[in-house]
Design a protein around this motif. Structure first.
Motif, PDB file in Angstrom:
ATOM      1  N   UNK A  70       2.708  -7.742   0.878  1.00  0.00           N
ATOM      2  CA  UNK A  70       3.286  -7.416   2.185  1.00  0.00           C
ATOM      3  C   UNK A  70       4.723  -6.936   2.070  1.00  0.00           C
ATOM      4  N   UNK A  71       5.445  -7.426   1.068  1.00  0.00           N
ATOM      5  CA  UNK A  71       6.819  -6.957   0.864  1.00  0.00           C
ATOM      6  C   UNK A  71       6.842  -5.464   0.562  1.00  0.00           C
ATOM      7  N   UNK A  72       6.023  -5.022  -0.398  1.00  0.00           N
ATOM      8  CA  UNK A  72       6.057  -3.600  -0.750  1.00  0.00           C
ATOM      9  C   UNK A  72       5.374  -2.748   0.314  1.00  0.00           C
ATOM     10  N   UNK A  73       4.361  -3.289   0.976  1.00  0.00           N
ATOM     11  CA  UNK A  73       3.703  -2.532   2.044  1.00  0.00           C
ATOM     12  C   UNK A  73       4.689  -2.222   3.164  1.00  0.00           C
ATOM     13  N   UNK A  74       5.461  -3.233   3.575  1.00  0.00           N
ATOM     14  CA  UNK A  74       6.438  -3.022   4.643  1.00  0.00           C
ATOM     15  C   UNK A  74       7.533  -2.058   4.206  1.00  0.00           C
ATOM     16  N   UNK A  75       7.975  -2.176   2.953  1.00  0.00           N
ATOM     17  CA  UNK A  75       9.007  -1.269   2.448  1.00  0.00           C
ATOM     18  C   UNK A  75       8.498   0.167   2.409  1.00  0.00           C
ATOM     19  N   UNK A  76       7.243   0.346   2.031  1.00  0.00           N
ATOM     20  CA  UNK A  76       6.675   1.687   1.983  1.00  0.00           C
ATOM     21  C   UNK A  76       6.564   2.293   3.379  1.00  0.00           C
TER      22      UNK A  76
END
Length: 280
Positions: A70-76
């Protein structure tokens, strides 16, 4: 096969919002700088991320796989400037949550009556994408993909095919975590690494690169990392197969043109990517 009946060439696609997280490179800006030789590894390493997509109570209970994904998904999504509720997604992990799987097996073998319902809930392979779609209110299509050591390339191919077929952007998220317990005897996953990007059918103001793609005969070998920073992550977990792509994204403006990348789909098949920088 004659020219008349050859399969059509897949369309050129576009990359937005690259995202990256590992304790020594906690974010794409840190990773991009390190891959270009302009930055260093974070010391001491960062603690696991705390994704703001989740409510505080869920954030505390979320396993590492969910927190990473979820961290990288939100950043993307932020980097792509898109609304997560509207974007189909493909989440990919070679193993799912290894620590929970180890707990489940150990508990079932010793005292099955004390098995935690919450941990059981988080043991399924699509737990991370489920948390993402609930947390963002996403009603678009979502997939959870696994292809063992070749999971990243398989997920990238899935996302590219969806994007091309539906002419719609697709979020790709890849993540894996360390092996623990008895599972260390069958697979060697050493740390936390997650990556994400958006694949789009058309260029936008957020596009960082374009790519042509095809499947080709391959030998199963992973492209070797080039930078000192990437070399430290070469064996961290199966998502290390994404390193060559993210190194190329970090350097795409420098190379003319970048070398093609062959990401293994199997011992005999590869996904070939030819990145191009986006020119005005």
């Amino acid at each position: 096969m004659t020219a008349a009946n050859q399969a059509p060439k897949p369309p050129t696609l576009y990359i937005e919002g690259p995202a990256f997280w590992t304790p020594t490179l906690p974010g794409w800006e840190a990773a991009r700088a390190a891959f270009r030789g302009e930055g260093t590894l974070t010391d001491p390493p960062a603690k696991r991320p705390s994704p703001q997509v989740l409510a505080p109570a869920e954030r505390r209970r979320a396993p590492d796989t969910v927190a990473l994904a979820l961290e990288v998904a939100a950043a993307s999504m932020a980097g792509a400037g898109r609304n997560a509720a509207d974007v189909p997604c493909v989440f990919v992990s070679a193993h799912g949550d290894l620590s929970i799987n180890d707990y489940m097996c150990s508990t079932l073998a010793t005292d099955p009556t004390v098995l935690s319902p919450t941990r059981f809930h988080n043991s399924v392979h699509n737990a991370a994408v489920g948390y993402w779609t609930i947390g963002t209110g996403c009603m678009a299509a979502s997939n959870s993909v696994s292809a063992y050591e070749n999971s990243f390339a398989a997920g990238l191919l899935e996302a590219a095919v969806q994007c091309a077929a539906d002419h719609s952007p697709v979020l790709l998220v890849g993540y894996d975590t360390p092996t623990v317990g008895a599972l260390t005897s069958v697979t060697d996953s050493q740390g936390l690494l997650a990556v994400a990007l958006v694949i789009a059918p058309e260029r936008t103001e957020r596009t960082v690169a374009s790519f042509d793609w095809s499947t080709e005969s391959g030998n199963g070998n992973v492209p070797a990392p080039l930078s000192a920073a990437a070399k430290t992550l070469a064996h961290i977990n199966p998502m290390a197969h994404a390193l060559s792509l993210f190194e190329s994204l970090a350097r795409v403006a420098d190379d003319d043109p970048p070398a093609p990348l062959d990401l293994p789909l199997s011992s005999t098949l590869a996904l070939r990517l030819q990145l191009q920088q986006v020119r005005d």
